[in-house]
Design a protein around this motif. Structure first.
Motif, PDB file in Angstrom:
ATOM      1  N   HIS A  53     138.271 -51.434 -15.560  1.00 21.45           N
ATOM      2  CA  HIS A  53     138.382 -50.325 -14.604  1.00 21.45           C
ATOM      3  C   HIS A  53     139.793 -49.331 -15.048  1.00 21.45           C
ATOM      4  CE1 HIS A  53     140.847 -53.305 -12.798  1.00 21.45           C
ATOM      5  NE2 HIS A  53     141.558 -52.236 -12.192  1.00 21.45           N
ATOM      6  N   VAL A 112     135.726 -48.768  -9.293  1.00 22.28           N
ATOM      7  CA  VAL A 112     134.519 -50.003  -9.381  1.00 22.28           C
ATOM      8  C   VAL A 112     133.255 -49.155  -8.988  1.00 22.28           C
ATOM      9  CG1 VAL A 112     133.522 -51.953  -8.285  1.00 22.28           C
ATOM     10  CG2 VAL A 112     136.033 -51.987  -8.848  1.00 22.28           C
ATOM     11  N   MET A 143     131.303 -47.525 -11.723  1.00 19.09           N
ATOM     12  CA  MET A 143     131.195 -48.419 -12.833  1.00 19.09           C
ATOM     13  C   MET A 143     129.729 -49.315 -13.029  1.00 19.09           C
ATOM     14  SD  MET A 143     135.022 -49.911 -13.561  1.00 19.09           S
ATOM     15  CE  MET A 143     134.638 -51.087 -14.781  1.00 19.09           C
TER      16      MET A 143
END
Length: 140
Positions: free
Chosen positions: A92, A99, A102
């Protein structure tokens, strides 16, 4: 297989992943690779662990794109079929994403791990109780 080391910033995730990589050298039948975005840990990691600094992918101050990082990881694994475990500290941070942003990255890492039969261990700077829905399948 994907394994996550989770917790908020400053909870010791990097130390834990370094300790795991160092301990893995004792029992690994294949190669162990540690991917990060700094050379800061090179003296903390045993010489048998291959350290890869992803910051070499950067152009200026722009973050490394998700596509570039995934392509880089796939290239590392394609170039060495003996990699047993890949440790990634701070994906990250490398991509400068949260997060929540992602999902595609984690899905790709899961697929890559299965296709290459490589264990991928990642640090995630987030408490598990705050994980987005897509992360639930990667919990312990």
């Amino acid at each position: 297989m994907i394994q996550l080391i989770t917790g908020s910033k400053g909870t010791g995730k990097t130390k834990q992943i370094i300790d795991m990589a160092n301990a893995n050298v004792e029992s690994a039948k294949g190669d162990v690779v540690f991917l990060t975005d700094t050379d800061r840990y090179m003296y903390s990691i045993r010489y048998q662990v291959r350290i890869v600094n992803a910051s070499c992918l950067k152009r200026g101050e722009a973050p490394i794109s998700e596509e570039a990082l995934i392509g880089f990881i796939k290239g590392v694994l394609a170039g060495n079929h003996d990699i047993e475990t890949l440790y990634i500290d701070g994906a990250h941070r490398i991509m400068q994403k949260t997060v929540n942003e992602m999902e595609d990255f984690f899905n790709d890492m899961f697929t890559v791990a299965q296709q290459t039969e490589t264990k991928i261990v990642l640090t995630v700077s987030e408490d598990e109780d705050k994980f987005p829905e897509f992360m639930q399948k990667y919990r312990g």
